[in-house]
Design an enzyme around this catalytic site. Sequence first.
Site, short mmCIF file in Angstrom:
data_model
loop_
_atom_site.label_atom_id
_atom_site.label_comp_id
_atom_site.label_asym_id
_atom_site.label_seq_id
_atom_site.Cartn_x
_atom_site.Cartn_y
_atom_site.Cartn_z
CD GLU A 1 -2.98 -1.34 1.78
OE1 GLU A 1 -3.33 -0.14 2.87
OE2 GLU A 1 -3.97 -1.50 2.32
CD GLU B 1 -3.11 -6.44 3.59
OE1 GLU B 1 -4.42 -5.34 3.34
OE2 GLU B 1 -2.30 -5.48 3.23
O1 AHR Z 1 -5.60 -5.70 6.76
C1 AHR Z 1 -5.01 -4.37 7.75
C2 AHR Z 1 -4.62 -3.86 6.99
O2 AHR Z 1 -5.37 -3.04 5.64
C3 AHR Z 1 -3.55 -3.73 6.03
O3 AHR Z 1 -1.89 -3.82 7.44
C4 AHR Z 1 -3.08 -2.94 5.20
O4 AHR Z 1 -2.37 -2.86 4.44
C5 AHR Z 1 -4.09 -2.80 4.51
O5 AHR Z 1 -4.37 -1.38 4.94
#
Ligand code: AHR
Length: 510
Positions: A174, A313
Amino acid sequence: MTSFIHVNKSEKKEVISRHIYGHFAEHLGRCIYEGIWVGEDSSIPNTRGIRNDVVEALRKLNIPNLRWPGGCFADEYHWKDGIGPRESRPSIVNNNWGKVVENNHFGTHEFLDLCEQLDTEPYICGNVGSGTVQEMQEWVEYITFDGESPMANLRRENGRDQPWKLKYFGVGNENWGCGGKMRVEYYADVYRRYQTFVRSYTDTPIYKIACGPQEADYHWTEVMMREGLGRTEPIPDEVVTDIWEHHRPEMDGLALHFYTRNRANYDSATEFTEEKWFDYMKRTLVMEELVEKHTAIMDKYDPEKTVDLIVDEWGTWFKVEPGTNPGFLYQQNTLRDALVAGINLNIFNNRCDRVHMANIAQMVNVLQAMILTEGEKMILTPSYHVFEMYKVHQDATLLRVSVSTDTYTYGEDSVPMLNVSASQDESGKVHISVCNLDPNNAEPLTCNLDGIGSFSKASGRVLTAEAMNAHNTFSDPNRIKPEAFDEIELKDNEVSVTVPSKSVLVFEVQ
Ligand code: AHR
């Protein structure tokens, strides 16, 4: 009404990569510390500090890969703090997640030990946001270099003679947000620089994963495919082609992040009405559109599909459980989460031409977890059960499904009632996973398998419950779990079932 599925063989063989069933464990809340790592002196049974009960349960999922150490944590993590004798490792503040102080007892060796205990492949995410190129290069050397070198020797001093196998490596996380708030025009160049030094020291080339878009940021994908990958850059006349090829950046995967959540006002994981059930079904289906549109951009620059889409994610994100630390993202997990998991996995299966890997967030005690722990106790969530039921799709051949289904209508809005994917394994068995999004109506379904084989036996398992918010608790750990599903009729290669309301059903035909 009745829904119909026609199951087709694809023109070309498409395999559902087992890596779609990947997981994610971040230094966040009680995921690593407590959920996985209890330390060697703990009264909780453990192997070299790692909880035995959690490992035993997770091994049943055939986890193909595990992403670590973050997440946002990755871009603040300096791996050298987490090696060597534990008592002399420095403490760090976990700035992203509750500003708790961590003692670094779970580091590179412990993570790779966990992967060996789980029999899974490591997927390490490197620090671009606050780390150096040298630090990233040395981490890969430390883990994978077999010969005599400063990093390999340091590894040996720390008790590990043989290198580990490492294939998957993320170049930042990110980086449009917690990983450095970069514009993609800037990150594309940063990516090119960092990835240059992520070297392969073994016959297994490192598979490099670039930070990809947040949700529907199509501009990010466009620029990363054009500039980050650099394949469309003109070859200067004076340069010999193969030398130029050698200088091109390598990108094997581009990571998309999308959570099923209401960012304007995070909702409760367990207290909800049908309005919120419907809302989360609809939000989940957005994944299909995201995968399709990002894929279309990737196809433009990479029609040969050499770069994979990595959804590293995904999952539900609710309000934390009352009374828990807001920075720990600890939430319960209900039948609604099971549907969210089943739908997402169906979407990834059906788009396995581009989606090579996906990682649910997260493995233990955080967001849409597989397992929740409380001291020495442990419970399995409905999402765990979906992963266990769906593991039959891992590395199986995708069967394309044409689905004609009714709609589930709520108020003025509606979504398709059934969501489906299908595959055929090496032994010829067909597995069909069906989610019924409607919480009120069961749906008769007929499934035609002509052209796939000749079948004589069918069986199934279903995950459902009376209530939409059914969940397991430490006092009632088996309230929701898969049950055998016997009401399957198989005649002339046609399977007929009635899919219970609000359920995830997986059936096998052989
Ligand atoms: O999964 C929780 C968080 O969500 C992670 O650390 C981040 O990459 C995303 O914003």
